[in-house]
Design a protein around this motif. Sequence first.
Motif, short mmCIF file in Angstrom:
data_model
loop_
_atom_site.label_atom_id
_atom_site.label_comp_id
_atom_site.label_asym_id
_atom_site.label_seq_id
_atom_site.Cartn_x
_atom_site.Cartn_y
_atom_site.Cartn_z
N LYS A 168 0.83 -1.20 0.00
CA LYS A 168 0.00 0.00 0.00
C LYS A 168 0.86 1.25 0.00
CE LYS A 168 -4.05 -0.18 1.76
NZ LYS A 168 -5.23 -0.23 2.59
N THR A 169 0.58 2.14 -0.94
CA THR A 169 1.26 3.42 -1.03
C THR A 169 0.26 4.52 -0.74
OG1 THR A 169 2.80 2.56 -2.68
CG2 THR A 169 2.57 4.94 -2.55
N TYR A 170 0.65 5.45 0.10
CA TYR A 170 -0.18 6.61 0.40
C TYR A 170 0.39 7.83 -0.30
CZ TYR A 170 -2.36 3.84 4.07
OH TYR A 170 -3.05 2.87 4.75
N PHE A 171 -0.47 8.76 -0.64
CA PHE A 171 -0.05 10.02 -1.23
C PHE A 171 -0.39 11.10 -0.21
CE2 PHE A 171 -0.43 7.12 -4.67
CZ PHE A 171 0.61 7.46 -5.51
N ASP A 172 0.60 11.91 0.11
CA ASP A 172 0.51 12.90 1.19
C ASP A 172 0.42 14.29 0.58
OD1 ASP A 172 0.81 14.39 3.51
OD2 ASP A 172 2.59 13.34 4.19
N THR A 173 -0.63 15.03 0.92
CA THR A 173 -0.80 16.38 0.39
C THR A 173 0.09 17.40 1.10
OG1 THR A 173 -2.69 16.83 1.83
CG2 THR A 173 -3.17 15.94 -0.36
N ASN A 174 0.68 17.00 2.22
CA ASN A 174 1.58 17.88 2.96
C ASN A 174 3.01 17.59 2.50
OD1 ASN A 174 3.17 19.25 4.80
ND2 ASN A 174 2.19 18.42 6.61
N VAL A 175 3.58 18.47 1.70
CA VAL A 175 4.91 18.24 1.16
C VAL A 175 6.02 18.85 2.02
CG1 VAL A 175 4.15 17.92 -1.22
CG2 VAL A 175 4.73 20.21 -0.42
N SER A 176 5.67 19.42 3.17
CA SER A 176 6.69 19.96 4.08
C SER A 176 7.43 18.81 4.76
CB SER A 176 6.04 20.86 5.14
OG SER A 176 5.27 20.08 6.03
N ASP A 177 8.58 19.10 5.37
CA ASP A 177 9.32 18.08 6.10
C ASP A 177 8.56 17.68 7.34
OD1 ASP A 177 11.47 17.92 4.37
OD2 ASP A 177 12.62 19.45 5.41
N HIS A 178 8.18 16.42 7.41
CA HIS A 178 7.51 15.88 8.58
C HIS A 178 7.57 14.37 8.52
CE1 HIS A 178 4.28 15.72 5.60
NE2 HIS A 178 3.66 14.83 6.37
N HIS A 179 7.18 13.73 9.60
CA HIS A 179 7.23 12.28 9.71
C HIS A 179 5.83 11.75 10.02
CE1 HIS A 179 11.51 12.83 9.50
NE2 HIS A 179 11.42 13.72 10.47
N HIS A 180 5.71 10.42 10.18
CA HIS A 180 4.38 9.83 10.28
C HIS A 180 4.27 8.74 11.34
CE1 HIS A 180 4.58 11.46 6.17
NE2 HIS A 180 3.34 11.78 6.43
N PHE A 181 3.07 8.67 11.92
CA PHE A 181 2.63 7.51 12.69
C PHE A 181 1.79 6.69 11.72
CE2 PHE A 181 2.67 10.35 16.58
CZ PHE A 181 3.65 9.64 17.26
N PHE A 182 1.89 5.37 11.81
CA PHE A 182 1.02 4.47 11.05
C PHE A 182 0.33 3.57 12.06
CE2 PHE A 182 0.30 0.37 8.87
CZ PHE A 182 -0.62 0.81 7.93
N ILE A 183 -1.00 3.61 12.10
CA ILE A 183 -1.76 2.81 13.05
C ILE A 183 -2.08 1.47 12.39
CG2 ILE A 183 -3.81 2.68 14.50
CD1 ILE A 183 -3.84 5.77 14.45
N GLU A 184 -1.37 0.44 12.84
CA GLU A 184 -1.53 -0.90 12.27
C GLU A 184 -2.94 -1.41 12.54
OE1 GLU A 184 1.67 -3.18 13.99
OE2 GLU A 184 3.09 -2.44 12.49
N GLY A 185 -3.48 -2.12 11.60
CA GLY A 185 -4.83 -2.67 11.73
C GLY A 185 -5.91 -1.70 11.33
N HIS A 186 -5.59 -0.41 11.32
CA HIS A 186 -6.56 0.61 10.92
C HIS A 186 -6.16 1.27 9.61
CE1 HIS A 186 -8.87 0.58 14.69
NE2 HIS A 186 -7.70 0.31 15.25
N ASN A 187 -4.92 1.01 9.15
CA ASN A 187 -4.39 1.62 7.93
C ASN A 187 -4.58 3.13 7.94
OD1 ASN A 187 -3.59 -0.87 7.00
ND2 ASN A 187 -5.48 -1.21 5.88
N GLU A 188 -4.25 3.74 9.06
CA GLU A 188 -4.38 5.19 9.22
C GLU A 188 -3.00 5.79 9.38
OE1 GLU A 188 -6.70 8.48 11.99
OE2 GLU A 188 -6.97 6.36 12.38
N VAL A 189 -2.77 6.90 8.69
CA VAL A 189 -1.50 7.61 8.74
C VAL A 189 -1.75 8.99 9.36
CG1 VAL A 189 0.42 8.53 7.39
CG2 VAL A 189 -0.69 6.41 6.67
#
Length: 139
Positions: free
Chosen positions: A82-103
């Motif tokens: 699964k690939t996500y596309f992020d509308t926020n192109v600034s420098d930042h990082h992510h949490f990924f909630i397993e089982g919910h497929n939420e970023v």
Amino acid sequence: MTGASPIAIEVRLRGAGLRPTRQRVALGDLLFAKGDRHLTVEELHEEAVAAGVPVSLATVYNTLHQFTEAGLIRVLAVESAKTYFDTNVSDHHHFFIEGHNEVLDIPVSNLTIGNLPEPPEGMEIAHVDVVIRLRAKQS
């Protein structure tokens, strides 16, 4: 670009060097109208169909990759399938909630990265993407 009008989307596309076709404008409107978010090709396609935008899954895929190449969005590979596309192109990082497929976004100020390796000769580090995987506490 929250609640952007189709004219603002057209201007944004032209500014990125993309021709504002009807489908690009419609997909751009769906993509950017709700502020910063993370979507898969399939999720944007579902939104387009629900909004009455006549577009194929392949067109959504191609459009998102064109937007990525133009710097309007960025790709976030969280899982191999699964690939996500992020509308926020600034420098930042992510949490990924397993089982919910939420970023979720992590502001760059909340994470410090050090001791990065020297890149090979003639190369430079473009981005550092950190994905922290979360799951519900197990008792």
